[in-house]
Design a protein around this motif. Structure first.
Motif, PDB file in Angstrom:
ATOM      1  N   ALA A 226       0.825  -1.214   0.000  1.00  0.00           N
ATOM      2  CA  ALA A 226       0.000   0.000   0.000  1.00  0.00           C
ATOM      3  C   ALA A 226       0.854   1.257   0.000  1.00  0.00           C
ATOM      4  O   ALA A 226       0.531   2.243  -0.672  1.00  0.00           O
ATOM      5  CB  ALA A 226      -0.941   0.004   1.204  1.00  0.00           C
ATOM      6  N   PHE A 227       1.939   1.235   0.770  1.00  0.00           N
ATOM      7  CA  PHE A 227       2.793   2.414   0.893  1.00  0.00           C
ATOM      8  C   PHE A 227       4.198   2.119   0.388  1.00  0.00           C
ATOM      9  O   PHE A 227       4.765   1.064   0.677  1.00  0.00           O
ATOM     10  CB  PHE A 227       2.872   2.876   2.356  1.00  0.00           C
ATOM     11  CG  PHE A 227       1.575   3.351   2.936  1.00  0.00           C
ATOM     12  CD1 PHE A 227       0.929   4.457   2.394  1.00  0.00           C
ATOM     13  CD2 PHE A 227       0.996   2.716   4.020  1.00  0.00           C
ATOM     14  CE1 PHE A 227      -0.264   4.922   2.918  1.00  0.00           C
ATOM     15  CE2 PHE A 227      -0.195   3.163   4.570  1.00  0.00           C
ATOM     16  CZ  PHE A 227      -0.831   4.274   4.005  1.00  0.00           C
ATOM     17  N   THR A 228       4.733   3.058  -0.369  1.00  0.00           N
ATOM     18  CA  THR A 228       6.122   2.932  -0.831  1.00  0.00           C
ATOM     19  C   THR A 228       7.058   3.755   0.046  1.00  0.00           C
ATOM     20  O   THR A 228       8.252   3.466   0.111  1.00  0.00           O
ATOM     21  CB  THR A 228       6.253   3.397  -2.297  1.00  0.00           C
ATOM     22  OG1 THR A 228       5.732   4.737  -2.413  1.00  0.00           O
ATOM     23  CG2 THR A 228       5.472   2.477  -3.212  1.00  0.00           C
ATOM     24  N   ASP A 229       6.519   4.781   0.711  1.00  0.00           N
ATOM     25  CA  ASP A 229       7.309   5.586   1.627  1.00  0.00           C
ATOM     26  C   ASP A 229       7.675   4.735   2.852  1.00  0.00           C
ATOM     27  O   ASP A 229       6.792   4.255   3.565  1.00  0.00           O
ATOM     28  CB  ASP A 229       6.488   6.805   2.073  1.00  0.00           C
ATOM     29  CG  ASP A 229       7.282   7.759   2.950  1.00  0.00           C
ATOM     30  OD1 ASP A 229       7.990   7.282   3.867  1.00  0.00           O
ATOM     31  OD2 ASP A 229       7.204   8.976   2.728  1.00  0.00           O
ATOM     32  N   PRO A 230       8.973   4.527   3.115  1.00  0.00           N
ATOM     33  CA  PRO A 230       9.391   3.656   4.224  1.00  0.00           C
ATOM     34  C   PRO A 230       8.827   4.076   5.577  1.00  0.00           C
ATOM     35  O   PRO A 230       8.478   3.216   6.396  1.00  0.00           O
ATOM     36  CB  PRO A 230      10.920   3.782   4.205  1.00  0.00           C
ATOM     37  CG  PRO A 230      11.256   4.168   2.802  1.00  0.00           C
ATOM     38  CD  PRO A 230      10.126   5.044   2.357  1.00  0.00           C
ATOM     39  N   SER A 231       8.706   5.391   5.811  1.00  0.00           N
ATOM     40  CA  SER A 231       8.199   5.841   7.113  1.00  0.00           C
ATOM     41  C   SER A 231       6.716   5.514   7.264  1.00  0.00           C
ATOM     42  O   SER A 231       6.274   5.063   8.328  1.00  0.00           O
ATOM     43  CB  SER A 231       8.424   7.344   7.280  1.00  0.00           C
ATOM     44  OG  SER A 231       7.730   8.081   6.276  1.00  0.00           O
ATOM     45  N   LEU A 232       5.931   5.707   6.201  1.00  0.00           N
ATOM     46  CA  LEU A 232       4.502   5.365   6.251  1.00  0.00           C
ATOM     47  C   LEU A 232       4.323   3.858   6.345  1.00  0.00           C
ATOM     48  O   LEU A 232       3.465   3.368   7.097  1.00  0.00           O
ATOM     49  CB  LEU A 232       3.784   5.904   5.011  1.00  0.00           C
ATOM     50  CG  LEU A 232       3.569   7.412   4.914  1.00  0.00           C
ATOM     51  CD1 LEU A 232       2.840   7.753   3.634  1.00  0.00           C
ATOM     52  CD2 LEU A 232       2.779   7.913   6.122  1.00  0.00           C
ATOM     53  N   GLN A 233       5.109   3.137   5.589  1.00  0.00           N
ATOM     54  CA  GLN A 233       5.017   1.679   5.601  1.00  0.00           C
ATOM     55  C   GLN A 233       5.328   1.126   6.983  1.00  0.00           C
ATOM     56  O   GLN A 233       4.615   0.261   7.500  1.00  0.00           O
ATOM     57  CB  GLN A 233       5.983   1.097   4.568  1.00  0.00           C
ATOM     58  CG  GLN A 233       5.826  -0.399   4.357  1.00  0.00           C
ATOM     59  CD  GLN A 233       6.802  -0.921   3.329  1.00  0.00           C
ATOM     60  OE1 GLN A 233       7.791  -1.566   3.668  1.00  0.00           O
ATOM     61  NE2 GLN A 233       6.539  -0.645   2.060  1.00  0.00           N
ATOM     62  N   GLY A 234       6.392   1.644   7.609  1.00  0.00           N
ATOM     63  CA  GLY A 234       6.763   1.181   8.943  1.00  0.00           C
ATOM     64  C   GLY A 234       5.704   1.501   9.973  1.00  0.00           C
ATOM     65  O   GLY A 234       5.372   0.665  10.825  1.00  0.00           O
ATOM     66  N   ALA A 235       5.136   2.716   9.900  1.00  0.00           N
ATOM     67  CA  ALA A 235       4.099   3.117  10.850  1.00  0.00           C
ATOM     68  C   ALA A 235       2.838   2.269  10.680  1.00  0.00           C
ATOM     69  O   ALA A 235       2.203   1.874  11.661  1.00  0.00           O
ATOM     70  CB  ALA A 235       3.774   4.599  10.671  1.00  0.00           C
ATOM     71  N   ALA A 236       2.469   2.000   9.423  1.00  0.00           N
ATOM     72  CA  ALA A 236       1.287   1.178   9.156  1.00  0.00           C
ATOM     73  C   ALA A 236       1.498  -0.245   9.668  1.00  0.00           C
ATOM     74  O   ALA A 236       0.583  -0.866  10.230  1.00  0.00           O
ATOM     75  CB  ALA A 236       0.986   1.167   7.663  1.00  0.00           C
ATOM     76  N   LYS A 237       2.706  -0.763   9.494  1.00  0.00           N
ATOM     77  CA  LYS A 237       2.993  -2.114   9.976  1.00  0.00           C
ATOM     78  C   LYS A 237       2.939  -2.183  11.502  1.00  0.00           C
ATOM     79  O   LYS A 237       2.544  -3.214  12.068  1.00  0.00           O
ATOM     80  CB  LYS A 237       4.362  -2.571   9.471  1.00  0.00           C
ATOM     81  CG  LYS A 237       4.367  -2.924   7.982  1.00  0.00           C
ATOM     82  CD  LYS A 237       5.697  -3.518   7.547  1.00  0.00           C
ATOM     83  CE  LYS A 237       5.633  -3.984   6.094  1.00  0.00           C
ATOM     84  NZ  LYS A 237       6.886  -4.652   5.665  1.00  0.00           N
ATOM     85  N   MET A 238       3.305  -1.100  12.155  1.00  0.00           N
ATOM     86  CA  MET A 238       3.183  -1.071  13.609  1.00  0.00           C
ATOM     87  C   MET A 238       1.724  -1.202  14.034  1.00  0.00           C
ATOM     88  O   MET A 238       1.393  -1.885  15.000  1.00  0.00           O
ATOM     89  CB  MET A 238       3.775   0.230  14.161  1.00  0.00           C
ATOM     90  CG  MET A 238       5.291   0.319  14.092  1.00  0.00           C
ATOM     91  SD  MET A 238       6.120  -0.997  15.018  1.00  0.00           S
ATOM     92  CE  MET A 238       5.662  -0.567  16.683  1.00  0.00           C
ATOM     93  N   GLY A 239       0.826  -0.551  13.298  1.00  0.00           N
ATOM     94  CA  GLY A 239      -0.600  -0.680  13.584  1.00  0.00           C
ATOM     95  C   GLY A 239      -1.076  -2.112  13.404  1.00  0.00           C
ATOM     96  O   GLY A 239      -1.892  -2.616  14.186  1.00  0.00           O
ATOM     97  N   ALA A 240      -0.550  -2.780  12.364  1.00  0.00           N
ATOM     98  CA  ALA A 240      -0.901  -4.180  12.134  1.00  0.00           C
ATOM     99  C   ALA A 240      -0.405  -5.058  13.275  1.00  0.00           C
ATOM    100  O   ALA A 240      -1.115  -5.968  13.732  1.00  0.00           O
ATOM    101  CB  ALA A 240      -0.306  -4.647  10.802  1.00  0.00           C
ATOM    102  N   LEU A 241       0.800  -4.790  13.743  1.00  0.00           N
ATOM    103  CA  LEU A 241       1.345  -5.560  14.864  1.00  0.00           C
ATOM    104  C   LEU A 241       0.539  -5.332  16.136  1.00  0.00           C
ATOM    105  O   LEU A 241       0.266  -6.265  16.898  1.00  0.00           O
ATOM    106  CB  LEU A 241       2.806  -5.181  15.100  1.00  0.00           C
ATOM    107  CG  LEU A 241       3.827  -5.743  14.110  1.00  0.00           C
ATOM    108  CD1 LEU A 241       5.193  -5.118  14.345  1.00  0.00           C
ATOM    109  CD2 LEU A 241       3.910  -7.257  14.243  1.00  0.00           C
TER     110      LEU A 241
END
Length: 399
Positions: free
Chosen positions: A351-366
């Protein structure tokens, strides 16, 4: 195999220890030495194919096949979701469990987010089948009808999630080509022909039908892990289910082809989930931002309310919940389904290519794994009645 060894294996399977171990290992490895972890997961092993490919596109074929076996059995006469109208309720709940998170995500993003976050709406739509399966058994008891309800919901949920990935997060290098689905259709026809010829061995179904189905999905651009979902229902099975979901019938001297397939592959799948967790859950702990909470609340609030609302609506219009399941069970089932975890991690990556957005979104998933504790708390407050094996077996035989 000794009784002690069998007990240990059953314990590891029952509590999904391999999957949990894989997730923990991935998180530790990815945060201590991220370069080493990424090399392990994405380095090419054979040609252009990495370990990640072999796990997600080949191993997971058999995971989804195991789930399809249970669904097929539960839909047979005597099964937990028979007659067919009983399947309408979890299917409607599935749509609620997809629409609810999307609505919550978009509404919250409108008030507290940013246009840059819009592409993340698909992250909270899917349910982690393996963990939902595990937690449902722990919360409700292995033979509670809510377990089969949740399994069907999770399978359909992830099917929709994979479709969302294909349609809304396409790979620009591999556009969708529906014509290749003819391969999958041909695989289904072969499986149908084998069934009509009363072929009892499951290997021809898997080798010929399954391979063609996999090729068709792969070339089409749809996730090939669903290949055996279209083949397993054709495996010869009894006209009436004698045992409950996840339950073997020790008195059956001639197990069906469907049951043999499940028996032969279940240990492989349960322990193979270690690799799945290891190759999919490796996320670096990065800064928590607004998108973290969008994903988390969309999963926990949106999924729970969506499943409960649509499940209740289905009962209201004449499609009841499975026998022995009530609205309190439905609410807790919605909480259990809100664990996106590995599936949500995957969607966040596309969904996200920006590493900072991707990392933050993955934290929500975790963080959605916290639904484990919320589910246990809700089950205690609502006084959910667990169904132990012995009780379930007795009730099943009486029914």
């Amino acid at each position: 195999m000794t009784d002690q060894t069998r007990k240990r294996i059953n314990f590891l399977q029952e509590f999904s220890i391999p999957l949990i171990a894989g997730v923990i290992m991935a998180l530790i490895w990815a945060n201590l030495t991220p370069e080493s972890y990424n090399h392990f997961v994405h380095n090419k092993l054979f040609g252009n194919f990495s370990l990640h490919f072999f796990v997600n596109d080949i191993f997971m074929v058999f995971f989804f096949a195991m789930a399809t076996v249970e669904i097929t059995q539960s839909l047979l006469p005597g099964g937990d979701l028979n007659p067919l109208k009983r399947a309408i309720s979890p299917i409607m709940a599935t749509f609620g469990g997809v629409i609810g998170p999307v609505v919550i995500y978009l509404v919250l993003n409108h008030f507290m987010g940013s246009p840059d976050f819009l592409k993340g709406w698909g992250i909270p739509t899917a349910t982690d089948i393996a963990l939902a399966w595990l937690v449902a058994r722990l919360v409700f008891g292995a033979y509670h009808p809510a377990v089969s309800f949740l399994l069907l919901l999770a399978i359909a949920d992830d099917g929709i999630g994979l479709l969302i990935i294909t349609l809304f997060y396409p790979d620009p290098l591999n556009p969708i080509a529906p014509v290749w689905l003819l391969f999958t259709l041909t695989g289904m026809l072969i499986a149908y022909f084998l069934r009509k010829k009363n072929v009892k061995n499951y290997w021809p179904y898997i080798i010929f039908g399954g391979t063609l189905s996999w090729i068709g999905l792969y070339l089409t651009g749809i996730h090939s892990s669903l290949a055996l979902v279209f083949i397993v229902p054709f495996l010869p099975h009894p006209t009436k289910e004698q045992a409950g979901l996840f339950e073997d019938d020790p008195e059956d001297p001639d197990p069906s082809t469907l049951k043999e397939f499940e028996h032969d592959w279940k240990i492989f799948v349960d322990f193979g989930l270690l690799l799945f967790g290891l190759t999919n859950a490796g996320v670096q702990f990065s800064g928590i931002s607004t998108v973290t909470w969008l994903v988390f609340f969309a999963l926990v609030i949106g999924k729970t309310l969506g499943v409960f609302t649509m499940g209740s609506l289905s009962a209201l219009i004449g499609f009841p919940l499975p026998k022995g399941m009530n609205h309190k069970d439905l609410f807790v089932a919605g909480l259990v389904a809100s664990m996106g975890l590995t599936v949500a991690l995957f969607v966040a990556g596309v969904a996200f290519t920006d590493p900072s957005l991707q990392g933050a979104a993955k934290m929500g998933a975790l963080f959605s794994a916290g639904s484990v504790f919320l589910s246990f708390i809700a089950s205690k407050l609502l006084r959910i009645q667990r169904k132990a094996t012995e009780v379930s077996n007795t009730q099943h035989k009486q029914n």
